[in-house]
Write an enzyme that holds these catalytic residues in place. Structure first.
Site, PDB file in Angstrom:
ATOM      1  N   GLY A  28       1.404  -5.709  10.656  1.00 36.74           N
ATOM      2  CA  GLY A  28       2.395  -4.646  10.449  1.00 36.74           C
ATOM      3  C   GLY A  28       2.057  -3.863   9.191  1.00 36.74           C
ATOM      4  N   GLY A  33       7.139  -6.957   5.595  1.00 34.25           N
ATOM      5  CA  GLY A  33       7.640  -8.313   5.378  1.00 34.25           C
ATOM      6  C   GLY A  33       6.689  -9.417   5.793  1.00 34.25           C
ATOM      7  CB  SER A 102      -4.816  -7.047  11.261  1.00 28.83           C
ATOM      8  OG  SER A 102      -3.519  -7.603  11.313  1.00 28.83           O
TER       9      SER A 102
HETATM   10  N1  LIG Z   1      13.608  -9.158   7.762  1.00 35.96           N
HETATM   11  C1  LIG Z   1      12.773  -9.102   6.721  1.00 35.96           C
HETATM   12  N2  LIG Z   1      11.619  -9.762   6.785  1.00 35.96           N
HETATM   13  C2  LIG Z   1      10.774  -9.706   5.731  1.00 35.96           C
HETATM   14  N3  LIG Z   1      10.982  -9.006   4.602  1.00 35.96           N
HETATM   15  C3  LIG Z   1      12.136  -8.332   4.479  1.00 35.96           C
HETATM   16  C4  LIG Z   1      13.067  -8.339   5.538  1.00 35.96           C
HETATM   17  N4  LIG Z   1      14.103  -7.591   5.167  1.00 35.96           N
HETATM   18  C5  LIG Z   1      13.829  -7.138   3.924  1.00 35.96           C
HETATM   19  N5  LIG Z   1      12.639  -7.586   3.504  1.00 35.96           N
HETATM   20  C6  LIG Z   1      12.060  -7.244   2.196  1.00 35.96           C
HETATM   21  O1  LIG Z   1      10.962  -6.352   2.416  1.00 35.96           O
HETATM   22  C7  LIG Z   1       9.938  -6.575   1.441  1.00 35.96           C
HETATM   23  C8  LIG Z   1       8.691  -6.911   2.197  1.00 35.96           C
HETATM   24  O2  LIG Z   1       7.652  -7.134   1.287  1.00 35.96           O
HETATM   25  P1  LIG Z   1       6.367  -8.002   1.682  1.00 35.96           P
HETATM   26  O3  LIG Z   1       6.778  -9.289   2.296  1.00 35.96           O
HETATM   27  O4  LIG Z   1       5.507  -8.065   0.459  1.00 35.96           O
HETATM   28  O5  LIG Z   1       5.685  -7.064   2.790  1.00 35.96           O
HETATM   29  P2  LIG Z   1       4.172  -7.018   3.269  1.00 35.96           P
HETATM   30  O6  LIG Z   1       3.531  -8.336   2.947  1.00 35.96           O
HETATM   31  O7  LIG Z   1       4.276  -6.757   4.741  1.00 35.96           O
HETATM   32  O8  LIG Z   1       3.531  -5.878   2.544  1.00 35.96           O
HETATM   33  C9  LIG Z   1      10.417  -7.718   0.552  1.00 35.96           C
HETATM   34  O9  LIG Z   1      10.996  -7.171  -0.601  1.00 35.96           O
HETATM   35  C10 LIG Z   1      11.468  -8.418   1.422  1.00 35.96           C
HETATM   36  O10 LIG Z   1      12.459  -9.064   0.661  1.00 35.96           O
END
Ligand SMILES: Nc1ncnc2c1ncn2[C@@H]1O[C@H](COP(=O)(O)OP(=O)(O)O)[C@@H](O)[C@H]1O
Ligand SMILES: [Mg+2]
Length: 194
Positions: A28, A33, A102
């Site tokens: 994604g 997330g 990815s």
């Molecule tokens: N349902 C959810 N699942 C995952 N993250 C979430 C969700 N809702 C809100 N968030 C927030 O979105 C952000 C996602 O960041 P991160 O996990 O680092 O994303 P990625 O690794 O995809 O770049 C975090 O601050 C997290 O707390």
């Protein structure tokens, strides 16, 4: 001499308990997330005494993929390296969680073929919400053009056509997402029902 029992109930610390290896592949856009979900799922697997390893795209890029750029070839090679490591671990009984943008469908399909026991999880989130979240300020920099080749803004993201699981991270909590992944793992018989 007495025959040595092989039942799990009688396993001692000296016995190796066979575990089923598999790979959960989280794909994604940035900020959807993937890392948050990976860390939460890792905790849940550990609590069930499952051997688990997280391969986070960002961390891998800092180490074994640090020579790669963000062209299509660089991104595909990064996915290939992740798939190679995930397969080594999975076939030795480790539950692997890959968290990586990815962006290209064919590369993810190659990963699926290499690994075999593979669950693709697509994390979706509207661009509006991603821009609001923007914890690293990357969307702001991408939207002003300061950052080029940014997936979802100035670089392609090919959505999975038939992922095993789709999570809407702007509508579901991380905990709900992990529960849905867990149910899929239970259905496969790869983890115990909790
Ligand atoms: N349902 C959810 N699942 C995952 N993250 C979430 C969700 N809702 C809100 N968030 C927030 O979105 C952000 C996602 O960041 P991160 O996990 O680092 O994303 P990625 O690794 O995809 O770049 C975090 O601050 C997290 O707390
Ligand atoms: Mg991340």
């Amino acid at each position: 001499m007495q025959a040595r029992s092989s039942t799990l109930e009688q396993a001692t610390d000296l016995d190796l308990v066979p575990q089923k290896g598999f790979t959960i592949w989280l794909t994604g856009l940035s900020g959807t997330g993937k890392t948050t979900t990976a860390v939460l799922l890792e905790k849940k697997l550990r609590a069930q005494r499952v051997c688990v390893e997280v391969l986070d795209g960002d961390a891998i890029r800092d180490v074994i993929s640090r020579n790669l750029g963000f062209s299509k070839a660089g991104r595909d090679e990064n996915v290939y390296r992740l798939a190679f490591i995930a397969n080594l671990l999975s076939r030795n009984g480790v539950a692997v969680i890959v968290a990586a943008i990815s962006p290209y469908r064919a590369a993810r399909e190659t990963a699926r073929t290499i690994i075999g026991d593979f669950i693709e999880v697509h994390l979706r989130c509207s661009l509006n919400v991603l821009v609001q979240r923007d914890p690293k300020g990357l969307y702001r920099r991408a939207l002003t053009g300061e950052l080029s080749h940014f997936t979802g803004v100035s670089d392609p993201y090919e959505q999975p056509l038939h992922p095993e699981i789709e999570l809407n991270s702007d509508m579901e909590s991380p905990e709900e997402g992990v529960e849905r992944i867990w149910s899929a793992l239970v259905s496969c018989g790869w983890v115990p029902r909790d």
